[in-house]
Scaffold this motif. Structure first.
Motif, PDB file in Angstrom:
ATOM      1  N   PRO A  36      35.802  -2.490   6.933  1.00  0.00           N
ATOM      2  CA  PRO A  36      36.295  -2.387   5.552  1.00  0.00           C
ATOM      3  C   PRO A  36      37.417  -3.387   5.265  1.00  0.00           C
ATOM      4  O   PRO A  36      37.667  -3.710   4.109  1.00  0.00           O
ATOM      5  CB  PRO A  36      36.798  -0.939   5.467  1.00  0.00           C
ATOM      6  N   THR A  37      38.088  -3.881   6.301  1.00  0.00           N
ATOM      7  CA  THR A  37      39.196  -4.801   6.070  1.00  0.00           C
ATOM      8  C   THR A  37      38.728  -6.247   5.954  1.00  0.00           C
ATOM      9  O   THR A  37      39.108  -6.949   5.019  1.00  0.00           O
ATOM     10  CB  THR A  37      40.246  -4.687   7.196  1.00  0.00           C
ATOM     11  N   SER A  38      37.848  -6.694   6.870  1.00  0.00           N
ATOM     12  CA  SER A  38      37.413  -8.084   6.828  1.00  0.00           C
ATOM     13  C   SER A  38      36.075  -8.255   6.126  1.00  0.00           C
ATOM     14  O   SER A  38      35.716  -9.369   5.745  1.00  0.00           O
ATOM     15  CB  SER A  38      37.316  -8.648   8.252  1.00  0.00           C
ATOM     16  N   GLY A  39      35.307  -7.167   5.944  1.00  0.00           N
ATOM     17  CA  GLY A  39      33.987  -7.270   5.335  1.00  0.00           C
ATOM     18  C   GLY A  39      32.936  -7.814   6.285  1.00  0.00           C
ATOM     19  O   GLY A  39      31.779  -7.939   5.908  1.00  0.00           O
ATOM     20  N   ARG A 129      37.680   2.925  12.566  1.00  0.00           N
ATOM     21  CA  ARG A 129      38.843   3.764  12.328  1.00  0.00           C
ATOM     22  C   ARG A 129      39.996   2.780  12.205  1.00  0.00           C
ATOM     23  O   ARG A 129      40.492   2.257  13.198  1.00  0.00           O
ATOM     24  CB  ARG A 129      39.033   4.740  13.482  1.00  0.00           C
ATOM     25  N   GLY A 130      40.368   2.502  10.944  1.00  0.00           N
ATOM     26  CA  GLY A 130      41.334   1.421  10.722  1.00  0.00           C
ATOM     27  C   GLY A 130      40.704   0.116  11.128  1.00  0.00           C
ATOM     28  O   GLY A 130      39.614  -0.221  10.679  1.00  0.00           O
ATOM     29  N   ARG A 131      41.343  -0.602  12.032  1.00  0.00           N
ATOM     30  CA  ARG A 131      40.793  -1.878  12.488  1.00  0.00           C
ATOM     31  C   ARG A 131      39.996  -1.752  13.770  1.00  0.00           C
ATOM     32  O   ARG A 131      39.519  -2.742  14.307  1.00  0.00           O
ATOM     33  CB  ARG A 131      41.946  -2.873  12.698  1.00  0.00           C
ATOM     34  N   LYS A 132      39.889  -0.519  14.271  1.00  0.00           N
ATOM     35  CA  LYS A 132      39.216  -0.310  15.549  1.00  0.00           C
ATOM     36  C   LYS A 132      37.760   0.066  15.356  1.00  0.00           C
ATOM     37  O   LYS A 132      37.441   0.997  14.614  1.00  0.00           O
ATOM     38  CB  LYS A 132      39.915   0.823  16.321  1.00  0.00           C
ATOM     39  N   LEU A 133      36.882  -0.651  16.032  1.00  0.00           N
ATOM     40  CA  LEU A 133      35.467  -0.308  16.045  1.00  0.00           C
ATOM     41  C   LEU A 133      35.255   0.751  17.116  1.00  0.00           C
ATOM     42  O   LEU A 133      35.610   0.543  18.289  1.00  0.00           O
ATOM     43  CB  LEU A 133      34.632  -1.547  16.339  1.00  0.00           C
ATOM     44  N   VAL A 134      34.729   1.895  16.712  1.00  0.00           N
ATOM     45  CA  VAL A 134      34.669   3.070  17.581  1.00  0.00           C
ATOM     46  C   VAL A 134      33.239   3.599  17.644  1.00  0.00           C
ATOM     47  O   VAL A 134      32.505   3.537  16.667  1.00  0.00           O
ATOM     48  CB  VAL A 134      35.601   4.178  17.025  1.00  0.00           C
ATOM     49  N   LEU A 135      32.873   4.082  18.837  1.00  0.00           N
ATOM     50  CA  LEU A 135      31.581   4.782  18.982  1.00  0.00           C
ATOM     51  C   LEU A 135      31.837   6.001  19.849  1.00  0.00           C
ATOM     52  O   LEU A 135      32.579   5.912  20.831  1.00  0.00           O
ATOM     53  CB  LEU A 135      30.557   3.853  19.641  1.00  0.00           C
ATOM     54  N   ASN A 136      31.267   7.132  19.475  1.00  0.00           N
ATOM     55  CA  ASN A 136      31.463   8.310  20.325  1.00  0.00           C
ATOM     56  C   ASN A 136      30.138   8.969  20.683  1.00  0.00           C
ATOM     57  O   ASN A 136      29.170   8.898  19.937  1.00  0.00           O
ATOM     58  CB  ASN A 136      32.452   9.287  19.680  1.00  0.00           C
ATOM     59  N   TYR A 137      30.123   9.564  21.867  1.00  0.00           N
ATOM     60  CA  TYR A 137      28.976  10.343  22.325  1.00  0.00           C
ATOM     61  C   TYR A 137      29.469  11.767  22.533  1.00  0.00           C
ATOM     62  O   TYR A 137      30.551  11.987  23.088  1.00  0.00           O
ATOM     63  CB  TYR A 137      28.453   9.811  23.661  1.00  0.00           C
ATOM     64  N   THR A 138      28.660  12.736  22.141  1.00  0.00           N
ATOM     65  CA  THR A 138      29.053  14.137  22.314  1.00  0.00           C
ATOM     66  C   THR A 138      27.939  14.883  23.033  1.00  0.00           C
ATOM     67  O   THR A 138      26.891  14.312  23.339  1.00  0.00           O
ATOM     68  CB  THR A 138      29.311  14.802  20.943  1.00  0.00           C
ATOM     69  N   ASN A 139      28.173  16.188  23.296  1.00  0.00           N
ATOM     70  CA  ASN A 139      27.142  17.059  23.876  1.00  0.00           C
ATOM     71  C   ASN A 139      26.774  16.709  25.311  1.00  0.00           C
ATOM     72  O   ASN A 139      25.600  16.697  25.670  1.00  0.00           O
ATOM     73  CB  ASN A 139      25.864  17.007  23.021  1.00  0.00           C
ATOM     74  N   GLY A 140      27.764  16.407  26.118  1.00  0.00           N
ATOM     75  CA  GLY A 140      27.502  16.157  27.532  1.00  0.00           C
ATOM     76  C   GLY A 140      27.464  17.455  28.314  1.00  0.00           C
ATOM     77  O   GLY A 140      27.197  18.527  27.767  1.00  0.00           O
ATOM     78  N   SER A 141      27.735  17.332  29.612  1.00  0.00           N
ATOM     79  CA  SER A 141      27.793  18.526  30.461  1.00  0.00           C
ATOM     80  C   SER A 141      29.000  19.361  30.063  1.00  0.00           C
ATOM     81  O   SER A 141      29.946  18.848  29.472  1.00  0.00           O
ATOM     82  CB  SER A 141      27.924  18.104  31.930  1.00  0.00           C
ATOM     83  N   PRO A 142      28.973  20.669  30.370  1.00  0.00           N
ATOM     84  CA  PRO A 142      30.133  21.509  30.065  1.00  0.00           C
ATOM     85  C   PRO A 142      31.385  20.984  30.763  1.00  0.00           C
ATOM     86  O   PRO A 142      31.304  20.442  31.867  1.00  0.00           O
ATOM     87  CB  PRO A 142      29.727  22.886  30.600  1.00  0.00           C
ATOM     88  N   CYS A 143      32.532  21.165  30.103  1.00  0.00           N
ATOM     89  CA  CYS A 143      33.773  20.597  30.638  1.00  0.00           C
ATOM     90  C   CYS A 143      34.210  21.295  31.920  1.00  0.00           C
ATOM     91  O   CYS A 143      34.635  20.651  32.864  1.00  0.00           O
ATOM     92  CB  CYS A 143      34.886  20.704  29.596  1.00  0.00           C
ATOM     93  N   SER A 144      34.093  22.612  31.946  1.00  0.00           N
ATOM     94  CA  SER A 144      34.563  23.318  33.134  1.00  0.00           C
ATOM     95  C   SER A 144      33.372  23.787  33.964  1.00  0.00           C
ATOM     96  O   SER A 144      32.330  24.165  33.426  1.00  0.00           O
ATOM     97  CB  SER A 144      35.434  24.516  32.728  1.00  0.00           C
ATOM     98  N   GLU A 145      33.556  23.733  35.273  1.00  0.00           N
ATOM     99  CA  GLU A 145      32.467  24.042  36.199  1.00  0.00           C
ATOM    100  C   GLU A 145      31.949  25.468  36.000  1.00  0.00           C
ATOM    101  O   GLU A 145      30.745  25.709  36.066  1.00  0.00           O
ATOM    102  CB  GLU A 145      32.954  23.896  37.646  1.00  0.00           C
ATOM    103  N   GLU A 146      32.841  26.412  35.743  1.00  0.00           N
ATOM    104  CA  GLU A 146      32.436  27.824  35.685  1.00  0.00           C
ATOM    105  C   GLU A 146      31.427  28.054  34.570  1.00  0.00           C
ATOM    106  O   GLU A 146      30.471  28.785  34.724  1.00  0.00           O
ATOM    107  CB  GLU A 146      33.649  28.741  35.436  1.00  0.00           C
TER     108      GLU A 146
END
Ligand SMILES: *[C@@H]1O[C@H](CO)[C@@H](O)[C@H](O)[C@H]1NC(C)=O
Ligand SMILES: *[C@@H]1O[C@H](CO)[C@@H](O)[C@H](O)[C@H]1NC(C)=O
Ligand SMILES: *[C@@H]1O[C@H](CO)[C@@H](O)[C@H](O)[C@H]1NC(C)=O
Ligand SMILES: *[C@@H]1O[C@H](CO)[C@@H](O)[C@H](O)[C@H]1NC(C)=O
Length: 278
Positions: A36-39, A129-146
């Motif tokens: 959005p800043t540089s187009g 996000r601002g000037r940062k190009l960001v990519l995220n992945y979700t829905n991996g393995s559960p965080c805690s072993e239990e």
């Protein structure tokens, strides 16, 4: 006024005859984000690896990578394997806490103590996000072993990945170098990815390398033509004291040439019609 409109007609003529089918990447096409800043457009599909398709059939490209991108875990005690915008090339199996139906969607994982942990599922919409190009992945393995056992519980927190991209013009083209930054509670993993694909480009060039040689050449030609007409008109007007159409440098030559080109079916209607009505 008439001279002005004739110049526009010439410009349209040049552009119209040279225009190639435009293939602008849309902002919502997969793995492309627009700053959005540089187009500028950032097309990460160059570093989105596709599997060396069906080795028995035709290969996608002779130098297709057989492995996804790697990142050393350093003190984390495991190395990471990941792809950009797409699932990893590797066949991942027995992913902790992930249904077998979604094993083929794992986009980033690590192996520890003989177990495979997913740190996120495929997502192909990088964003700014601002000037940062960001990519995220979700829905991996559960965080805690239990909680890994009760994978049906939707309130369980799952591992996810957040990566930012850095432009590296010196990098080998179409290569990505992810660096592991760290993780909080072994739940969200941060990476920084260096690549020349993260440098941004003009919409008309989906590979993010700015104007190609053809484009630069075209711009130079246009400037030369403009300089020829502006300079020529100034000369004809002030030195030769010409007025109207006669101001145009080599007017008769151009008029003849357009009639000639018209014979080849290049649409110059309007311009030549305008000329003949003079
Ligand atoms: C990570 O990879 C490096 C080589 O790139 C290797 O020396 C190291 O043993 C690996 N670490 C683990 C935990 O597999
Ligand atoms: C997994 O990937 C397939 C394509 O390989 C896709 O059709 C499907 O929607 C994905 N599943 C999820 C849960 O994202
Ligand atoms: C993750 O990416 C999606 C778009 O793919 C976005 O809507 C969401 O806000 C992102 N989450 C974080 C924490 O950045
Ligand atoms: C899901 O897990 C939470 C805590 O981890 C627990 O309080 C809740 O009862 C579980 N729900 C089900 C349906 O198992």
């Amino acid at each position: 006024m008439k001279l002005g409109s004739a110049r526009y007609a010439l410009l349209f003529f040049l552009l119209g005859c040279n225009a190639s089918p435009s293939d602008d990447p849309k902002e919502d096409s997969p793995c492309v984000a627009r700053s959005p800043t540089s187009g500028l457009y950032f097309d990460l599909s160059a570093i989105s690896l596709s599997p060396p398709e069906l080795k028995k059939g035709k290969k996608v490209s002779p130098d297709a990578r057989e492995q996804s991108w790697h990142s050393k875990g350093h003190d984390y005690g495991a190395n990471f394997t990941m792809n950009i915008c797409a699932p990893v090339i590797e066949d991942v199996k027995d992913v902790v806490g992930v249904d077998s139906a979604r094993w083929k969607n794992v986009s980033a994982y690590y192996k520890k103590d003989g177990k495979t942990y997913s740190i996120g599922e495929q997502a192909s919409d990088p964003f700014f996000r601002g000037r940062k190009l960001v990519l995220n992945y979700t829905n991996g393995s559960p965080c805690s072993e239990e909680s890994a056992a009760g994978s049906g519980n939707s309130s369980i927190r799952t591992k996810s990945t957040l990566m930012t991209f850095l432009c590296d013009r010196d990098a080998i083209p179409d290569q990505a170098t992810p660096s592991f930054v760290g993780t909080m509670d072994s739940c969200t993993y941060f990476f920084e990815v260096r690549s020349s694909a993260a440098c941004g480009g003009l919409a008309s060039d989906p590979h993010g390398k700015g104007l190609g040689p053809g484009g630069v050449f075209g711009v130079i030609i246009l400037i030369a033509v403009a300089a020829y007409f502006v300079g020529g008109c100034a000369y004809q007007r002030t030195v030769m004291h010409q007025r109207g159409w006669r101001q145009c440098p080599n007017f008769s030559l151009w008029a003849g040439m357009f009639d000639f080109v018209k014979g080849f079916g290049c649409k110059t209607s309007g311009f030549t019609d305008g000329l003949s009505s003079l």
